[in-house]
Design a protein around this motif. Structure first.
Motif, PDB file in Angstrom:
ATOM      1  N   ALA A   5       3.245   1.999 -18.986  1.00 55.07           N
ATOM      2  CA  ALA A   5       2.824   1.090 -19.760  1.00 55.07           C
ATOM      3  C   ALA A   5       1.337   0.712 -19.222  1.00 55.07           C
ATOM      4  N   VAL A   6       0.407   0.480 -20.147  1.00 52.29           N
ATOM      5  CA  VAL A   6      -0.765  -0.074 -19.693  1.00 52.29           C
ATOM      6  C   VAL A   6      -0.856  -1.212 -20.309  1.00 52.29           C
ATOM      7  N   ILE A   7      -0.933  -2.455 -19.203  1.00 54.91           N
ATOM      8  CA  ILE A   7      -0.749  -3.781 -19.729  1.00 54.91           C
ATOM      9  C   ILE A   7      -2.230  -4.248 -20.248  1.00 54.91           C
ATOM     10  N   ASP A   8      -1.662  -4.943 -21.464  1.00 49.37           N
ATOM     11  CA  ASP A   8      -2.813  -5.289 -22.449  1.00 49.37           C
ATOM     12  C   ASP A   8      -2.917  -6.894 -22.361  1.00 49.37           C
ATOM     13  N   TYR A   9      -3.922  -7.385 -21.689  1.00 52.02           N
ATOM     14  CA  TYR A   9      -3.843  -8.928 -21.494  1.00 52.02           C
ATOM     15  C   TYR A   9      -5.319  -9.293 -22.100  1.00 52.02           C
ATOM     16  N   GLY A  10      -5.827  -8.430 -22.693  1.00 53.00           N
ATOM     17  CA  GLY A  10      -7.308  -8.743 -23.236  1.00 53.00           C
ATOM     18  C   GLY A  10      -8.474  -8.451 -22.468  1.00 53.00           C
ATOM     19  N   MET A  11      -8.273  -7.893 -21.341  1.00 52.98           N
ATOM     20  CA  MET A  11      -9.376  -7.767 -20.515  1.00 52.98           C
ATOM     21  C   MET A  11      -9.512  -6.315 -19.751  1.00 52.98           C
ATOM     22  N   GLY A  12      -9.008  -5.318 -20.570  1.00 46.84           N
ATOM     23  CA  GLY A  12      -8.808  -4.044 -20.065  1.00 46.84           C
ATOM     24  C   GLY A  12      -9.760  -3.027 -20.868  1.00 46.84           C
ATOM     25  N   ASN A  13     -10.251  -1.949 -20.064  1.00 49.09           N
ATOM     26  CA  ASN A  13     -10.648  -0.977 -20.877  1.00 49.09           C
ATOM     27  C   ASN A  13      -9.321   0.106 -21.310  1.00 49.09           C
ATOM     28  N   LEU A  14      -8.765  -0.616 -22.503  1.00 49.22           N
ATOM     29  CA  LEU A  14      -7.529   0.170 -22.821  1.00 49.22           C
ATOM     30  C   LEU A  14      -7.429   1.217 -23.405  1.00 49.22           C
ATOM     31  N   VAL A  33       0.421   1.062 -24.880  1.00 50.37           N
ATOM     32  CA  VAL A  33      -0.437  -0.064 -24.291  1.00 50.37           C
ATOM     33  C   VAL A  33       0.084  -1.227 -24.822  1.00 50.37           C
ATOM     34  N   THR A  34       0.581  -2.259 -24.093  1.00 54.39           N
ATOM     35  CA  THR A  34       1.544  -3.222 -24.488  1.00 54.39           C
ATOM     36  C   THR A  34       1.348  -4.792 -23.439  1.00 54.39           C
ATOM     37  N   CYS A  35       1.605  -5.763 -24.164  1.00 54.86           N
ATOM     38  CA  CYS A  35       1.539  -7.170 -23.472  1.00 54.86           C
ATOM     39  C   CYS A  35       3.165  -7.581 -23.425  1.00 54.86           C
ATOM     40  N   ASP A  36       3.940  -6.734 -23.974  1.00 54.63           N
ATOM     41  CA  ASP A  36       5.461  -7.324 -23.971  1.00 54.63           C
ATOM     42  C   ASP A  36       6.088  -7.043 -22.567  1.00 54.63           C
ATOM     43  N   PRO A  37       6.580  -8.401 -21.913  1.00 50.98           N
ATOM     44  CA  PRO A  37       7.050  -8.262 -20.626  1.00 50.98           C
ATOM     45  C   PRO A  37       8.147  -7.384 -20.653  1.00 50.98           C
ATOM     46  N   GLU A  38       9.180  -7.143 -21.396  1.00 54.66           N
ATOM     47  CA  GLU A  38      10.232  -6.254 -21.401  1.00 54.66           C
ATOM     48  C   GLU A  38       9.861  -4.979 -21.335  1.00 54.66           C
ATOM     49  N   THR A  39       8.823  -4.448 -22.160  1.00 55.18           N
ATOM     50  CA  THR A  39       8.448  -3.156 -22.336  1.00 55.18           C
ATOM     51  C   THR A  39       8.055  -2.807 -21.147  1.00 55.18           C
ATOM     52  N   ILE A  40       7.106  -3.413 -20.380  1.00 57.86           N
ATOM     53  CA  ILE A  40       6.594  -3.400 -19.312  1.00 57.86           C
ATOM     54  C   ILE A  40       7.450  -3.130 -17.939  1.00 57.86           C
ATOM     55  N   LEU A  41       8.527  -4.087 -17.833  1.00 58.40           N
ATOM     56  CA  LEU A  41       9.242  -4.190 -16.793  1.00 58.40           C
ATOM     57  C   LEU A  41      10.457  -2.944 -17.036  1.00 58.40           C
ATOM     58  N   GLN A  42      10.543  -2.385 -17.954  1.00 59.62           N
ATOM     59  CA  GLN A  42      11.381  -1.189 -18.238  1.00 59.62           C
ATOM     60  C   GLN A  42      10.598   0.258 -18.167  1.00 59.62           C
ATOM     61  N   ALA A  43       9.340   0.086 -17.979  1.00 55.92           N
ATOM     62  CA  ALA A  43       8.600   1.245 -18.006  1.00 55.92           C
ATOM     63  C   ALA A  43       8.823   1.927 -16.622  1.00 55.92           C
ATOM     64  N   ASP A  44       8.543   3.141 -16.450  1.00 52.24           N
ATOM     65  CA  ASP A  44       8.695   3.887 -15.160  1.00 52.24           C
ATOM     66  C   ASP A  44       7.828   3.730 -14.408  1.00 52.24           C
ATOM     67  N   ARG A  45       6.189   3.655 -14.983  1.00 54.29           N
ATOM     68  CA  ARG A  45       5.362   3.656 -14.372  1.00 54.29           C
ATOM     69  C   ARG A  45       4.324   2.333 -15.043  1.00 54.29           C
ATOM     70  N   VAL A  46       3.437   1.829 -14.118  1.00 54.84           N
ATOM     71  CA  VAL A  46       2.576   0.514 -14.795  1.00 54.84           C
ATOM     72  C   VAL A  46       1.222   0.699 -14.382  1.00 54.84           C
ATOM     73  N   VAL A  47       0.211   0.429 -15.188  1.00 55.52           N
ATOM     74  CA  VAL A  47      -1.170   0.480 -15.102  1.00 55.52           C
ATOM     75  C   VAL A  47      -1.794  -0.688 -15.411  1.00 55.52           C
ATOM     76  N   LEU A  48      -2.535  -1.383 -14.480  1.00 58.58           N
ATOM     77  CA  LEU A  48      -3.150  -2.633 -14.621  1.00 58.58           C
ATOM     78  C   LEU A  48      -4.596  -2.384 -14.780  1.00 58.58           C
TER      79      LEU A  48
END
Length: 214
Positions: A5-14, A33-48
């Motif tokens: 999950a690549v976190i989309d909070y409006g400020m990244g080079n997504l 690429v997501t801003c959904d908390p559930e999707t992020i928390l279920q992902a195996d790896r996360v990129v901020l």
């Protein structure tokens, strides 16, 4: 199927970050690429990721609840990669924009390079620090696997990080001052440079992240 999950909070080079991850991912790995908390928390790896002023980044991170989500990711001990401002927000405080409190996941602070920055020979250096610079692998880490010591990575930043704990600083760079460009603590790895713009070395680091089992 594993998910990154690549976190989309409006400020990244997504786009660049997600495409680079897709390039090195195997057929059993899906990049979202997501801003959904559930999707992020279920992902195996996360990129901020993160670009721009840290005041705006932290404001959006808090407004969207990304701060709580990131803390839950860390607590669950899943691999988390911070990129550029996404590394700076891991620390306690940045002096940018008059001073901004960050996430405090690692002890340290972010400082301005200064207006009279000079190299060892007394030559004036431009700020922001932009372009390719050598990274000293200050501490061994799995994400350095297959990357030569003092390999070059691509930077664009005016503020630099200093971790309190020397063991957290796994990569350093010199640009008028010596500063930390790669931080690692537990399942968190964060870099000041842009791996998605750093050609073969950056792609190898991203590939290492996808294979990392901390």
């Amino acid at each position: 199927m594993k998910t990154v999950a690549v976190i989309d909070y409006g400020m990244g080079n997504l786009h660049s970050a997600s495409k680079a991850l897709e390039h090195v991912a195997d057929r059993n790995t899906r990049v979202v690429v997501t801003c959904d908390p559930e999707t992020i928390l279920q992902a195996d790896r996360v990129v901020l990721p993160g670009v721009g002023a840290i005041r705006d980044c932290m404001a959006e991170i808090r407004r969207r609840g990304v701060d709580d989500v990131v803390r839950q990711v860390v607590a669950s001990e899943r691999p988390l990669l911070g990129i550029c401002v996404g590394m700076q927000v891991m620390l306690n405080h940045s002096e940018e924009n008059g001073g901004v409190e960050c996430l405090g996941l690692m002890s340290g602070n972010v400082k301005f390079f200064g207006r009279n920055l000079k190299d060892a020979a007394g030559n004036k250096l431009k700020v922001p620090h932009m372009g390719w610079s050598m990274v000293d692998q200050h501490q061994p880490h799995a994400l350095w696997q297959g990357i030569e010591k003092n390999a070059r990575f691509y930077f664009v930043h005016s503020y630099h990080a200093h971790a309190v704990d020397d063991e957290v600083a796994v990569g350093r760079c010199d640009y008028g001052v010596n500063f930390d460009v790669a931080l690692a603590k537990g399942t968190v790895f964060a870099v000041q440079f842009h791996p998605e713009k750093s050609a073969a070395n950056g792609l190898r680091l991203l590939e290492n992240f996808l294979q990392w089992s901390p």
